[in-house]
Design a protein around this motif. Structure first.
Motif, mmCIF file in Angstrom:
data_model
loop_
_atom_site.group_PDB
_atom_site.id
_atom_site.type_symbol
_atom_site.label_atom_id
_atom_site.label_comp_id
_atom_site.label_asym_id
_atom_site.label_seq_id
_atom_site.Cartn_x
_atom_site.Cartn_y
_atom_site.Cartn_z
ATOM 1 N N ASP A 416 0.833 -1.213 0.000
ATOM 2 C CA ASP A 416 0.000 0.000 0.000
ATOM 3 C C ASP A 416 0.865 1.260 0.000
ATOM 4 O O ASP A 416 0.555 2.235 -0.687
ATOM 5 N N LEU A 417 1.936 1.265 0.780
ATOM 6 C CA LEU A 417 2.841 2.420 0.784
ATOM 7 C C LEU A 417 3.492 2.606 -0.581
ATOM 8 O O LEU A 417 3.627 3.733 -1.071
ATOM 9 N N THR A 418 3.899 1.503 -1.210
ATOM 10 C CA THR A 418 4.487 1.577 -2.547
ATOM 11 C C THR A 418 3.482 2.100 -3.553
ATOM 12 O O THR A 418 3.804 2.921 -4.418
ATOM 13 N N ASN A 419 2.247 1.641 -3.431
ATOM 14 C CA ASN A 419 1.179 2.096 -4.325
ATOM 15 C C ASN A 419 0.924 3.591 -4.157
ATOM 16 O O ASN A 419 0.745 4.326 -5.134
ATOM 17 N N TRP A 420 0.909 4.047 -2.893
ATOM 18 C CA TRP A 420 0.712 5.480 -2.624
ATOM 19 C C TRP A 420 1.806 6.305 -3.287
ATOM 20 O O TRP A 420 1.522 7.291 -3.976
ATOM 21 N N LEU A 421 3.041 5.910 -3.108
ATOM 22 C CA LEU A 421 4.165 6.649 -3.686
ATOM 23 C C LEU A 421 4.073 6.689 -5.210
ATOM 24 O O LEU A 421 4.239 7.744 -5.832
ATOM 25 N N GLN A 422 3.784 5.535 -5.813
ATOM 26 C CA GLN A 422 3.748 5.447 -7.273
ATOM 27 C C GLN A 422 2.602 6.268 -7.861
ATOM 28 O O GLN A 422 2.768 6.979 -8.854
ATOM 29 N N MET A 423 1.438 6.183 -7.249
ATOM 30 C CA MET A 423 0.261 6.851 -7.813
ATOM 31 C C MET A 423 0.294 8.363 -7.586
ATOM 32 O O MET A 423 0.017 9.138 -8.507
ATOM 33 N N ILE A 424 0.626 8.789 -6.377
ATOM 34 C CA ILE A 424 0.583 10.217 -6.067
ATOM 35 C C ILE A 424 1.637 10.985 -6.854
ATOM 36 O O ILE A 424 1.367 12.063 -7.398
ATOM 37 N N PHE A 425 2.837 10.433 -6.975
ATOM 38 C CA PHE A 425 3.954 11.207 -7.528
ATOM 39 C C PHE A 425 4.369 10.809 -8.945
ATOM 40 O O PHE A 425 5.149 11.528 -9.568
ATOM 41 N N TYR A 426 3.848 9.688 -9.465
ATOM 42 C CA TYR A 426 4.322 9.239 -10.784
ATOM 43 C C TYR A 426 3.191 8.883 -11.752
ATOM 44 O O TYR A 426 3.168 9.361 -12.880
ATOM 45 N N ASP A 427 2.246 8.036 -11.327
ATOM 46 C CA ASP A 427 1.210 7.570 -12.248
ATOM 47 C C ASP A 427 -0.034 8.445 -12.249
ATOM 48 O O ASP A 427 -0.724 8.542 -13.262
ATOM 49 N N GLY A 428 -0.334 9.051 -11.104
ATOM 50 C CA GLY A 428 -1.538 9.867 -10.990
ATOM 51 C C GLY A 428 -2.578 9.208 -10.104
ATOM 52 O O GLY A 428 -2.722 7.983 -10.073
ATOM 53 N N ALA A 429 -3.329 10.028 -9.369
ATOM 54 C CA ALA A 429 -4.369 9.555 -8.459
ATOM 55 C C ALA A 429 -5.547 10.527 -8.496
ATOM 56 O O ALA A 429 -5.398 11.687 -8.890
ATOM 57 N N PRO A 430 -6.748 10.068 -8.090
ATOM 58 C CA PRO A 430 -7.923 10.951 -8.116
ATOM 59 C C PRO A 430 -7.801 12.150 -7.187
ATOM 60 O O PRO A 430 -8.374 13.196 -7.443
ATOM 61 N N SER A 431 -7.052 11.989 -6.070
ATOM 62 C CA SER A 431 -6.882 13.097 -5.131
ATOM 63 C C SER A 431 -5.574 12.903 -4.383
ATOM 64 O O SER A 431 -5.016 11.803 -4.353
ATOM 65 N N VAL A 432 -5.108 13.970 -3.745
ATOM 66 C CA VAL A 432 -3.829 13.908 -3.048
ATOM 67 C C VAL A 432 -3.916 13.034 -1.803
ATOM 68 O O VAL A 432 -2.912 12.534 -1.310
ATOM 69 N N ASN A 433 -5.124 12.822 -1.267
ATOM 70 C CA ASN A 433 -5.319 11.988 -0.082
ATOM 71 C C ASN A 433 -5.930 10.640 -0.415
ATOM 72 O O ASN A 433 -6.554 9.995 0.430
ATOM 73 N N PHE A 434 -5.709 10.178 -1.642
ATOM 74 C CA PHE A 434 -6.368 8.984 -2.169
ATOM 75 C C PHE A 434 -6.131 7.744 -1.309
ATOM 76 O O PHE A 434 -7.032 6.948 -1.082
ATOM 77 N N MET A 435 -4.916 7.540 -0.803
ATOM 78 C CA MET A 435 -4.584 6.324 -0.060
ATOM 79 C C MET A 435 -4.537 6.525 1.453
ATOM 80 O O MET A 435 -4.201 5.598 2.192
ATOM 81 N N ASP A 436 -4.858 7.731 1.926
ATOM 82 C CA ASP A 436 -4.666 8.035 3.347
ATOM 83 C C ASP A 436 -5.394 7.053 4.261
ATOM 84 O O ASP A 436 -4.805 6.493 5.188
ATOM 85 N N ASP A 437 -6.701 6.875 4.042
ATOM 86 C CA ASP A 437 -7.498 6.044 4.953
ATOM 87 C C ASP A 437 -6.992 4.614 5.004
ATOM 88 O O ASP A 437 -6.932 3.995 6.077
ATOM 89 N N THR A 438 -6.628 4.069 3.841
ATOM 90 C CA THR A 438 -6.148 2.689 3.788
ATOM 91 C C THR A 438 -4.857 2.525 4.576
ATOM 92 O O THR A 438 -4.715 1.607 5.394
ATOM 93 N N ILE A 439 -3.891 3.414 4.349
ATOM 94 C CA ILE A 439 -2.595 3.304 5.018
ATOM 95 C C ILE A 439 -2.736 3.535 6.522
ATOM 96 O O ILE A 439 -2.167 2.810 7.342
ATOM 97 N N ILE A 440 -3.503 4.541 6.902
ATOM 98 C CA ILE A 440 -3.688 4.846 8.323
ATOM 99 C C ILE A 440 -4.373 3.686 9.042
ATOM 100 O O ILE A 440 -3.970 3.278 10.134
ATOM 101 N N SER A 441 -5.421 3.110 8.423
ATOM 102 C CA SER A 441 -6.122 1.981 9.044
ATOM 103 C C SER A 441 -5.210 0.784 9.216
ATOM 104 O O SER A 441 -5.220 0.111 10.254
ATOM 105 N N ASN A 442 -4.394 0.496 8.192
ATOM 106 C CA ASN A 442 -3.475 -0.641 8.290
ATOM 107 C C ASN A 442 -2.423 -0.422 9.376
ATOM 108 O O ASN A 442 -2.081 -1.341 10.123
ATOM 109 N N ALA A 443 -1.883 0.802 9.456
ATOM 110 C CA ALA A 443 -0.896 1.106 10.488
ATOM 111 C C ALA A 443 -1.501 0.943 11.882
ATOM 112 O O ALA A 443 -0.868 0.393 12.794
#
Length: 468
Positions: A416-443
């Protein structure tokens, strides 16, 4: 097949390393294609024509400084595992080449047992990086949109199916107790916030489980994909062409509360909404000449049309964009530390993780969190990583004792962290906080599992970057 490049000025060293790689490949039934060179210029040119999975580079090479060669190879291939192999005792040389893009350091003379153990982790990490490339593609029968979270299970045996069952049914139920017991630890939320465990989810998991049992009983190895959006969770099981369709229909229809699904002759997708809605079941006929409308009642067709309209409304297509809020230096620090963190996270489920390796996990989590914390856009993620790092440091022995049950969570967390990095900064994501809830919940989930038993942390000196 893995492509490997050895860069070493000493011919005997190249032969020795090649021999160990070939013996490992033979023992593990892996296929390695090994290339060699004695100088940095040629290594860089060879990287123009081949994407190597692993590069072993000595500190002393001809025609180009090893750190410069490492930097240029890394620019050409961001996915390669670059490993320094040398007998130098100069810490500055080690530090310089690691800063240039190498991910590990192995001392000469090479200890075979230690080297083979590291190769296990290198190949696992390479495989996880390849797996991450497929997570942007939708696998369910409802569409191929990008989803905020994707998990995959290749059901080769009953133990893997048990992992799926425990993660989506037993663990979500157990989390209620964990959360209540750990409120004093300020961990707070649980994975329930992500999965919304409920009767509907239980029915879906049981249906997928029963279908998988049918497959395993006739030596079929199905593949399960779980994809999550803000509104729905899509459970897809594929590879069912050898199973009698009537058996699958019986499983799906014996659970009246089961939500909408789509079924064709080799694949089933069950849609489980996060909030209760009235949906219907759709079956795609195996005969392509027979239209879907021909097997549905007028009422069912009306419900399907309503559902399509509703889903179009609640899940509008959002154009992805790349975000550039982070300085390049901080971004590179996160990439480097995340790569090392993922290598360690893959070891957690092995049951053979050491005290100092757990401390390294906490260290890299803290480093990533600090780099991300200076930006408001990534501060929520940074805060959760910092809290998890502190929790791990305070419960190192508990982490070791529970490493077998933590393995799946840690592997998913790293992806999930790798996905966040790749999508936000390289591939593109719907929003800047796209993966926040998933990563925070897992942590928070990992932290919750550690809070029950507290053991004092100890301090152990670390030597190699990855001392497997």
């Amino acid at each position: 097949m893995k492509k490997i490049l050895i860069v070493d000025k000493n011919k005997e060293s190249r032969i020795y390393l090649r021999t160990m790689l070939e013996e490992y490949a033979h023992d593990t039934r892996k296929k390695f294609v090994i290339y060699e060179t004695d100088n940095g210029n040629e290594a860089v040119m060879m990287s123009d024509h081949e994407n190597y999975d692993m590069v072993f580079i000595d500190v002393e090479i001809s025609e180009m400084e090893s750190a410069k060669a490492t930097e240029l190879i890394r620019e050409k291939n961001s996915k390669a595992m670059i490993i320094v192999v040398s007998d130098t005792k100069d810490p500055e040389i080690r530090s310089r080449i690691l800063r240039s893009g190498a991910e590990d350091y192995i001392r000469k003379p090479i200890d075979p047992d230690l080297f083979y153990s590291r190769l296990d982790n290198y190949t696992a990490l390479i495989q996880s990086r390849r797996l991450h490339l497929s997570i942007h593609e939708g696998h369910n029968l409802y569409g191929d949109a990008t989803y905020g979270r994707t998990i995959s299970y290749f059901i080769k045996e009953y133990d893997v199916l048990a992992e799926f069952w425990e993660f989506y049914l037993l663990e979500t139920q157990e989390t209620r107790t964990l959360t209540d017991a750990c409120r004093r630890c300020n961990v707070g939320k649980s994975i329930l916030n992500t999965h919304q465990a409920s009767t509907r989810l239980s029915d879906t998991v049981r249906a997928i489980y029963d279908i998988s049992i049918q497959a395993l009983n006739i030596n079929v190895t199905p593949h399960i994909w779980i994809e999550e959006s803000d509104k729905n969770i899509y459970f897809t099981i594929e590879g069912l062409s050898q199973i009698n369709p009537d058996r699958i229909r019986t499983i799906l229809n014996k659970i009246p509360e089961l939500n909408t699904y789509i079924f064709d002759h080799y694949k089933v997708t069950i849609l489980t909404p996060r909030e209760k809605v009235d949906l219907c079941k759709v079956e795609i006929p195996s005969d392509p000449k027979k239209s879907t409308e021909a097997i549905m009642t007028e009422t069912a067709k009306s419900e399907i049309q309503s559902q399509v309209v509703a889903e179009t409304y609640v899940e509008p297509v959002v154009e992805n964009q790349i975000f550039y809020y982070m300085d390049e230096e901080d971004l590179e620090d996160i990439k480097e530390n995340l790569s090392r963190l993922n290598t360690l996270l893959l070891m957690v489920g092995s049951g053979d993780i050491r005290y100092d390796e757990v401390e390294e996990i906490a260290y890299y989590l803290d480093r990533i969190g600090k780099s991300a914390s200076i930006y408001s856009e990534s501060y929520p993620i940074a805060r959760s990583l910092g809290e998890l790092s502190s929790t791990i440091n305070n419960n190192v022995q508990t982490f070791i004792d529970k490493s077998s049950s933590l393995g799946l969570f840690c592997k998913t967390f790293g992806l999930d962290l790798t996905n966040w990095l790749q999508m936000i900064f390289y591939d593109g994501a719907p929003s800047v906080n796209f993966m926040d809830d998933t990563i925070i919940s897992n942590a928070q989930m990992v932290g919750s599992m550690l809070c029950i038993n507290v053991s004092p942390s100890e301090s152990i000196d670390m030597d190699d970057i990855f001392d497997f």
